[in-house]
Scaffold this motif. Sequence first.
Motif, PDB file in Angstrom:
ATOM      1  N   ASP A 187      33.577  24.716   3.487  1.00  0.00           N
ATOM      2  CA  ASP A 187      33.935  25.966   2.830  1.00  0.00           C
ATOM      3  C   ASP A 187      34.883  25.712   1.669  1.00  0.00           C
ATOM      4  O   ASP A 187      35.347  26.673   1.040  1.00  0.00           O
ATOM      5  N   ALA A 188      35.173  24.455   1.371  1.00  0.00           N
ATOM      6  CA  ALA A 188      36.122  24.121   0.307  1.00  0.00           C
ATOM      7  C   ALA A 188      35.498  24.374  -1.067  1.00  0.00           C
ATOM      8  O   ALA A 188      34.272  24.537  -1.202  1.00  0.00           O
ATOM      9  N   LEU A 189      36.374  24.390  -2.080  1.00  0.00           N
ATOM     10  CA  LEU A 189      35.906  24.550  -3.462  1.00  0.00           C
ATOM     11  C   LEU A 189      35.135  23.296  -3.868  1.00  0.00           C
ATOM     12  O   LEU A 189      35.658  22.177  -3.817  1.00  0.00           O
ATOM     13  N   VAL A 190      33.905  23.468  -4.282  1.00  0.00           N
ATOM     14  CA  VAL A 190      33.053  22.348  -4.682  1.00  0.00           C
ATOM     15  C   VAL A 190      33.403  21.941  -6.109  1.00  0.00           C
ATOM     16  O   VAL A 190      33.400  22.782  -7.023  1.00  0.00           O
ATOM     17  N   THR A 191      33.713  20.688  -6.321  1.00  0.00           N
ATOM     18  CA  THR A 191      34.042  20.164  -7.645  1.00  0.00           C
ATOM     19  C   THR A 191      33.125  18.988  -7.963  1.00  0.00           C
ATOM     20  O   THR A 191      32.387  18.502  -7.109  1.00  0.00           O
TER      21      THR A 191
END
Length: 620
Positions: A187-191
């Motif tokens: 669920d983390a911010l995809v970079t």
Amino acid sequence: FHTAIQLTRADATSDVAQVRRAIERGAALEKELLIDPDYFTALARRLPDVAAQVRIKRARLHNELSRYRYDAVLVKEPAETFSVAQAPRLSWDEVGSLPALEDRLTGAETLRVSRIPDARQTPEVEATRALDAGAPLIDVLELFRAPAGVEPEDVHELGDRLGFRVYCTWSADGAFEAVFVHKGQTDALVTGVHQPVSVGTSLAKYATSPTAARGGGELVQRLRDRLKTELPDYMVPAAFVTLGALPLTDNGKLNTRALPDAEQTVRLAESRPAETAEEETLCVLFGEVLGVEGVGVEDNFFDLGGHSLLATRLISRARTELGAELAIRDLFEAPTVAELAARAGGGEPARPAVVRAERPDRIPLSAAQRSLWLVDRMEANAVAYNFPLTFRLRGDLDLEALRAALGDVLGRHEVLRTVFEEHDGEPYQRVLDVPEIPFAVEDCDEAELDARIAELSRTPFDLAREIPVRLRVLRLGEDDQVVSLVLHHSATDEWSDRPFLGDLTSAYQARLAGESPGWTDLPVQYADFALWQKDFLAQHGAAQVAYWAESLRGAPDELTLPLDRPRPLQPTGKGGKVKCPLSEELSAAVRDLAAKAGASPFMVLQAAVAALLHRTGAGE
């Protein structure tokens, strides 16, 4: 974007050079700030507490926003990130279709698919490449209008159906990349979605300068002014092109095909706005004739790339639009919009417009036709005024459609089916209703091709019996032919090429489709102009006749030059060349005299020939 604008406006009859100039000019004058997507990844490297995402816009419909713009999302101090920079990678060449991509996604957690042809940009990219390669406009338009590539929304829908979050971002050359991250993985911010093409620490290189066009114009003006102090006017270039960088090939060499046309011009300096109706009209006419946008009232016609042929076209249109009697001389003496507008506003009323006229039984020849008729009578079998156009066509050619198209063009333009007849020694023009179409096909070998083309180009016209156009197809092979099109100068000149070939092209396309060309009627024909000219000269030509009669008074019937052989009874048309290089000292003297007189070296040498003829008995 600018390629798409101009190709949307163009059709098969448009001039490919003008289309290219319009694209180059639009890009050169672009006033928006444009930022490379790589800027945002470079910015994230400069600011460690910032994460960046570059995304293709979500949209099913295509418009300027969805095709040419993108979203950049900056997140400051994200709590948690998940980088996909090292995700497993596949090229679209390895996948090839959406069903095959669905198979590859089965069981995957993350996957990057690169170089997916973008349906939003592939047509423009392919058309631009074809333009740079010098392809015919009809081929460029076919690439531009043909659907190609993969729609990014289809990729999003595929991933969503299979349980993936999909991140689509741009890559080079009209392609995009799609990164698939399974929804259950994080669920983390995809970079790390956008992979930069270039790296570096200077952020300025990733953006354009919206004021570059204005600065380029000022630079051109300073350069032109400096050159005028160093060179005579005729040696100062008529057009300057500023480039942000030289276009290079993949091997790092200069890509000459991608260089802008040398005729491209932009406004040279800021100018006050038009203040009168005459100035507004002339600003528009200058721009249309020269192919330049944003012409100001202080811009010089010749500084913007104008020349004598374009000057004739401009003055002709200005007479009609302004209702003023302007001459070519007026433009040379008053070359800016403001100066020419002043002359138009205070000059004589314009000559009457050419309109359809009631036809007499015998239509008189125009002045130009009469001179060519006289040459034809004086010199039998003259070919000096033949106007050959020769094309080599490889591929399918429908001969019946081409023959019918030529017949369509003959029907549209009376001058192409006009012969010169005589009554009591006075010539007149007769427009044939349904002439025989001058079309023929013959087989030809490559070895004899040049000689056959020369023979066709030099076959004289019988102006009394033969219409002034012929078309011959020379077949070299099944899909290889040469079209020899020869016209007589009595019906055409260099300006006529574009409308003639444009009409022939559109008629051929219509005949291929089994239709007749959907043309509107021409407002006037050449015979109407001949009648108009006869009336106009009857009222206003006396002064011209008197001027030339006085100028030519006393001129010898024959130049008594010291010849080394007898003059033939009939001109043969044969000649020769004697080359005599000028010394460096004499060449320098010619250039110096030309500069002092405001003339060209050609004019100086022409004056020298005139002086020589005078000294050898040719008169004044």
